[in-house]
Write a protein that holds these residues in place. Sequence first.
Motif, PDB file in Angstrom:
ATOM      1  N   ASP A 254       0.943  -1.249   0.134  1.00  0.00           N
ATOM      2  CA  ASP A 254      -0.075  -0.023  -0.075  1.00  0.00           C
ATOM      3  C   ASP A 254       0.860   1.235  -0.164  1.00  0.00           C
ATOM      4  N   ARG A 255       1.919   1.145   0.972  1.00  0.00           N
ATOM      5  CA  ARG A 255       2.719   2.422   0.952  1.00  0.00           C
ATOM      6  C   ARG A 255       3.528   2.430  -0.475  1.00  0.00           C
ATOM      7  N   HIS A 256       3.857   1.356  -1.062  1.00  0.00           N
ATOM      8  CA  HIS A 256       4.459   1.794  -2.404  1.00  0.00           C
ATOM      9  C   HIS A 256       3.587   2.262  -3.176  1.00  0.00           C
ATOM     10  N   VAL A 257       2.442   1.712  -3.460  1.00  0.00           N
ATOM     11  CA  VAL A 257       1.514   2.228  -4.495  1.00  0.00           C
ATOM     12  C   VAL A 257       1.168   3.630  -4.278  1.00  0.00           C
ATOM     13  N   ARG A 258       0.789   4.069  -3.215  1.00  0.00           N
ATOM     14  CA  ARG A 258       0.707   5.537  -2.766  1.00  0.00           C
ATOM     15  C   ARG A 258       1.765   6.443  -3.037  1.00  0.00           C
ATOM     16  N   ALA A 259       3.091   5.874  -2.802  1.00  0.00           N
ATOM     17  CA  ALA A 259       4.303   6.770  -3.344  1.00  0.00           C
ATOM     18  C   ALA A 259       4.213   6.794  -4.740  1.00  0.00           C
ATOM     19  N   MET A 260       4.112   5.675  -5.501  1.00  0.00           N
ATOM     20  CA  MET A 260       4.069   5.868  -6.846  1.00  0.00           C
ATOM     21  C   MET A 260       2.876   6.283  -7.496  1.00  0.00           C
ATOM     22  N   ARG A 261       1.651   6.516  -7.010  1.00  0.00           N
ATOM     23  CA  ARG A 261       0.737   7.366  -7.524  1.00  0.00           C
ATOM     24  C   ARG A 261       0.849   8.719  -7.411  1.00  0.00           C
ATOM     25  N   LEU A 262       1.587   9.181  -6.258  1.00  0.00           N
ATOM     26  CA  LEU A 262       1.878  10.610  -6.326  1.00  0.00           C
ATOM     27  C   LEU A 262       3.144  10.825  -7.417  1.00  0.00           C
ATOM     28  N   ARG A 263       4.002   9.955  -7.618  1.00  0.00           N
ATOM     29  CA  ARG A 263       5.031  10.210  -8.465  1.00  0.00           C
ATOM     30  C   ARG A 263       4.543  10.453  -9.941  1.00  0.00           C
ATOM     31  N   TYR A 264       3.745   9.493 -10.185  1.00  0.00           N
ATOM     32  CA  TYR A 264       2.925   9.305 -11.674  1.00  0.00           C
ATOM     33  C   TYR A 264       2.110  10.555 -11.947  1.00  0.00           C
ATOM     34  N   ARG A 265       1.241  10.810 -10.836  1.00  0.00           N
ATOM     35  CA  ARG A 265       0.392  12.141 -10.898  1.00  0.00           C
ATOM     36  C   ARG A 265       1.305  13.339 -11.313  1.00  0.00           C
ATOM     37  N   ARG A 266       2.649  13.595 -10.522  1.00  0.00           N
ATOM     38  CA  ARG A 266       3.312  14.487 -10.947  1.00  0.00           C
ATOM     39  C   ARG A 266       3.845  14.656 -12.415  1.00  0.00           C
TER      40      ARG A 266
END
Length: 477
Positions: free
Chosen positions: A366-378
């Motif tokens: 979950d933590r990794h998906v949230r971090a990547m979601r933020l990265r990809y959104r940016r």
Amino acid sequence: MRESWATSGGGSDLHLDLAGPGGVRASLTRALREAVRTGRLAPGTRLPSSRSLAADLGVARNTVADAYAELVAEGWLAARQGSGTRVAPRAEPAARRLAAARRTPSASARAPRPRHDLRPGWPDVSAFPRSAWLTSARRALTAAPGTAFGYDYEDPRGRPELRRALAGYLARARGVRAEPDRIVVCAGFVRALALLGGLVGRTVAVESRGLWFHRDLLARAGARTVPLPVDDRGADVTALPGTGARAVLLTPAHQFPTGVPLHPDRRAAVVDWARSTGGLVLEDDYDGEFRYDRRSVGALQGLDPERVVYLGTASKSLAPGLRLAWMVLPGQLVDAVLAARKETVETCGTLDQVVLADFVESGAYDRHVRAMRLRYRRRRDRLVAALAERVPAVRVTGIAAGLHVVLELPPGTEEAVMRAARRAGVAVEELARFRHPESAGSGPDGIVVGYGTPPEHGFAAAVDALCRALRDALGGD
């Protein structure tokens, strides 16, 4: 002929052919020289100690020491105090150089590697959570039962630890109604689709734009694919009754490649079709966790677990190299899929399964998906902003989700843009490549641009190169 294996616990395994005239020392010297000369012992290879090799061969230690000393004097071996005896750092044998030359294509035959990889469908593998994965690996391998280190024939569904972890995660994060016994773990999405291909009937409906190798897989399994039109509401599933299909493959959360979600009315309609006809919906949830403007839409499978096969994978959320995917099956399909899996003698690494199970249950996933979601959104925001400012002639289509965008181009410019991208060293895909050969109309010109692949430090340069290529092809100051 006399052959022997050097297998002492104090050194490396070493196969030697001691045939030929002369005594043991001459035969040993000749065998070692030949092994080095032919390249079987590569430069830098450490040889067993003279004591270990003598014990393995059943000869006197001095015999081995003398053979080593002779080969050191000839330049075949090198000996240093404290580092043992190694094969000397010589030039590669001619036979090996020739073989390597034959395997390596000429410079003119090799396609230049793009400087900027913006192909769709790839995550940023440089962001793989190595430390967290190692933590899970240590914990999972310490706790794993002995069966986790054996063949996976014991339960062709996959490791129970992973199926339990997936059942909980998918229910919580994607709205999937899953029981561990209905989950089958496979070596990637392609293997999962291949297993289903022979079970879903002779005609399968697919989206008119989608991945060509999915269509090829179904064709190899004996199924004909028929296209469903795709518009701004997703696949037009109202056309299903006229296709004769008993199954349909959809990407409802984020249609690939157009980037639109399946409209709620059509989600309900495709489930009604499956119930009334006894058909099946194959739901490819390839990047359903990556929605940036709102909470992700739940999986279609939640509407009817007995008529929808849910297909998920770790390829986009973690890394394609894991080769781990999963199916959540209707009860009626479980036995047939397991029988098909046994026939293919498919294997799926069990150790990665137990590690992924811990990774999910510990909350690291979950933590990794949230971090990547933020990265990809940016990244998506930066790409869209750069295009709007520097290349206003193109239009970004699709919802804010996933790992790619579609750039709709002025009519008749797709080929020119692709040529300009190649000159600039930018790898993208033309939209036409994803068109089903039997679909009506050619559709708009466009390219599909992925923003997941470049490492973080290379993303700005990739966007700049893309904008320059577009301006070069379309005109602009």
